[in-house]
Design a protein around this motif. Sequence first.
Motif, mmCIF file in Angstrom:
data_model
loop_
_atom_site.group_PDB
_atom_site.id
_atom_site.type_symbol
_atom_site.label_atom_id
_atom_site.label_comp_id
_atom_site.label_asym_id
_atom_site.label_seq_id
_atom_site.Cartn_x
_atom_site.Cartn_y
_atom_site.Cartn_z
ATOM 1 N N THR A 224 0.780 -0.955 0.028
ATOM 2 C CA THR A 224 -0.274 0.126 0.048
ATOM 3 C C THR A 224 0.750 1.279 -0.098
ATOM 4 O OG1 THR A 224 -0.008 -0.289 2.370
ATOM 5 C CG2 THR A 224 -1.816 -0.966 0.707
ATOM 6 N N GLN A 225 1.458 1.560 -0.884
ATOM 7 C CA GLN A 225 3.099 3.003 -1.239
ATOM 8 C C GLN A 225 2.468 3.648 -1.731
ATOM 9 O OE1 GLN A 225 6.903 1.899 -1.160
ATOM 10 N NE2 GLN A 225 6.730 -0.481 -2.182
ATOM 11 N N ARG A 226 1.127 3.818 -2.105
ATOM 12 C CA ARG A 226 0.549 4.515 -2.830
ATOM 13 C C ARG A 226 -0.607 5.261 -1.297
ATOM 14 N NH1 ARG A 226 2.816 6.360 -7.602
ATOM 15 N NH2 ARG A 226 4.702 5.726 -7.156
ATOM 16 N N GLY A 227 -0.396 6.203 -1.519
ATOM 17 C CA GLY A 227 -2.644 7.005 -0.351
ATOM 18 C C GLY A 227 -1.850 6.461 0.398
ATOM 19 N N PRO A 228 -3.348 7.247 1.592
ATOM 20 C CA PRO A 228 -2.707 6.945 2.887
ATOM 21 C C PRO A 228 -3.314 5.348 3.378
ATOM 22 C CG PRO A 228 -5.529 7.159 2.215
ATOM 23 C CD PRO A 228 -4.398 6.983 1.005
ATOM 24 N N SER A 229 -2.422 5.459 4.608
ATOM 25 C CA SER A 229 -2.746 3.979 5.969
ATOM 26 C C SER A 229 -2.045 4.605 7.074
ATOM 27 C CB SER A 229 -1.305 3.484 4.535
ATOM 28 O OG SER A 229 -0.102 3.657 5.250
ATOM 29 N N THR A 230 -2.715 3.429 7.784
ATOM 30 C CA THR A 230 -1.796 3.924 9.387
ATOM 31 C C THR A 230 -1.218 2.462 9.710
ATOM 32 O OG1 THR A 230 -4.454 5.066 9.811
ATOM 33 C CG2 THR A 230 -2.890 4.406 11.531
ATOM 34 N N VAL A 231 -0.442 2.291 10.535
ATOM 35 C CA VAL A 231 0.756 1.923 10.488
ATOM 36 C C VAL A 231 0.974 1.453 12.416
ATOM 37 C CG1 VAL A 231 2.952 1.017 11.008
ATOM 38 C CG2 VAL A 231 2.323 1.489 8.799
ATOM 39 N N ILE A 232 0.215 0.448 13.272
ATOM 40 C CA ILE A 232 -0.288 0.463 14.472
ATOM 41 C C ILE A 232 1.325 -0.494 14.717
ATOM 42 C CG2 ILE A 232 -0.621 0.277 17.041
ATOM 43 C CD1 ILE A 232 -3.682 0.836 14.741
ATOM 44 N N ASP A 233 2.531 -0.308 15.921
ATOM 45 C CA ASP A 233 3.499 -1.567 16.042
ATOM 46 C C ASP A 233 3.631 -1.003 17.045
ATOM 47 O OD1 ASP A 233 5.723 -2.569 16.810
ATOM 48 O OD2 ASP A 233 7.101 -1.148 15.594
ATOM 49 N N ILE A 234 2.667 -1.995 18.314
ATOM 50 C CA ILE A 234 3.380 -2.091 18.866
ATOM 51 C C ILE A 234 4.083 -3.228 20.521
ATOM 52 C CG2 ILE A 234 1.670 -3.300 21.501
ATOM 53 C CD1 ILE A 234 -1.186 -2.816 19.824
ATOM 54 N N GLY A 235 5.195 -2.847 20.145
ATOM 55 C CA GLY A 235 6.201 -3.044 20.834
ATOM 56 C C GLY A 235 6.310 -3.518 22.323
ATOM 57 N N GLY A 236 8.052 -4.401 22.357
ATOM 58 C CA GLY A 236 8.337 -4.612 23.799
ATOM 59 C C GLY A 236 8.022 -3.607 24.644
ATOM 60 N N MET A 237 8.687 -2.606 24.681
ATOM 61 C CA MET A 237 8.440 -1.050 25.108
ATOM 62 C C MET A 237 7.905 -0.044 25.063
ATOM 63 S SD MET A 237 12.106 0.032 27.215
ATOM 64 C CE MET A 237 12.858 1.527 25.909
#
Lengths: 149, 414
Positions: free
Chosen positions: B242-255
């Motif tokens: 999905t390199q073009r247009g909008p998106s939302t990235v959620i990364d729930i990490g260890g810290m």
Amino acid sequence: MAKVFIYPATSLMLSDLVARYGHEPLGSALSVREHIQAGGFDSPPLQITPEDPKVGLHWAAVEVPSGVRGRMALYGPLIESAEAAIIIQEADFAFGCMGCARTNELLIFLLKQKGIPVLDLDYPKTKDEGVSFVAAIKSFLTDLGGEDA
Amino acid sequence: MTKPVRIAQLTCGAEYSGIQAEIDQAARSVDAEVFYPDLSLQDLRKSFDSFGLNVKSPDLKLAIARAEALVAGTVDADAVFIGSCFRCAEAAIVRTELRRYIHMNSTLPVVSYSFTERTTSGTLLTRMEALTTIARRRALLAREEQTGITLGVDSGSSTTKCIVMKDDEIIGTGWEPTTEVLKSADLVVENALSEAGLARDDIEAIGTTGYGRFLIGKHLNADLIQEELTVNSKGAVYLAETQRGPSTVIDIGGMDNKAISVMDGIPGTFTMGGICAGASGRFLEMTAKRLGIDITELGPLAMKGMSDDVPMNSYCIVFGTQSLVNALAAGSTPEDVAAAACHSVAEQVFEQQLQEVDIREPVIMVGGTSLIDGLVRAMGDLLQTEIVVPHHSQYIGATGAALLASGYIDQKTE
């Protein structure tokens, strides 16, 4: 001579009026000067360090924002030594140390709680209001027992 | 010498919280300078009235007027840092509205943060670094294909990951818990190279990211050393196609957690961190440990449970664990407890962090926790959307680093 806390604490006009009628104005210029003149350059331009909000804990609860406590570290000692206060409500924009509405509410509350003589005025918007405004301040300061300049 | 990136500072309370020096230092360490947009009192009255948010604090009014000057282009800036005291309700409203306003009306990258008197430059560093990267390296971030043979290492707080890529394909992976930062990095590199059937000399460019990025970057002589906000968003949209247009990235990490609003592969607004580890992957690790299962079993277990049956919604990892223990002692099933733990983490990320960015579909979940089905389901339920978990989602940082590092191969050739 009385120590008179001025609100807004940055007001040069109030500071000047208080001094003219023989009293000592307590404004933020005093505590800001102390911070500027202190050694080191921890947090320019005021050199307020993370230690100051801790000092502010004396006057504001731990739950309040750190900016309120940092400001209270400046005002607290002044309020403690105040023997009278002039409060101008709805003054024009005042940024920096007077820039936080929550701190300002707390300040007025603490001044009124202290049981000292307090003159509470609205900011003048016309020439006539301005004349009565200065007259009210003059009368208040004179009653405190100061000497005319 | 490159020109410092100019970051406009829109803050209320920073000087009085005693952290202005920390903000300055964080900016300086990434060759940026923070400045207050200058305006006249006349502009201020006009700007504040037109914005329409009738706040009481003059410093917040000033922040609003400064934001309008940035959008109008009367003040030049490369990026914007919005900050206010943690716990201030009025500032929280302004912070969010300004962030949204600037994001919608300009191309300036924005980060917002609520600080305490204990905020340090180290905490702000990754955010400042991301702002400068977006401002300075837009061309690099626009890279959509990996070329040549590159290697990416993500030295995270819990795990270290490595990816080897060749001609736009992942051909080697390495994954180890982070113990000694350099040893863990060497191990994952070795594993990834072995899987790819390559030697160190075959690698044409190296990228590093994550908490240990500077240390391992120096150790591996990396071409690209980059914070995880930009690298992860690039890796996420690349893998999710999905390199073009909008998106939302959620990364729930260890810290800590990251939520990034991305447009055409470039982060616009982002938030990082949380209130407590109760909203992190660490809490899920502790839940798995308490249930006597491996973390990889937590997701499938949670999918069989019902989170509604277990009250668990604490901001704190200690109280969260207490809820977990109480629920088990009261007879709740491990399935329900696992589901409740996943729901609790998703709910806290939703409540605390996702309010700080504009959620635009598709929503892509990445990082090791994206492999926990129960957590992905809980987040999807909360956001009322189908969450995309791309392949190799746990290697997102390493993939992004390998992808972006390939931009340096041409430079070396030249």
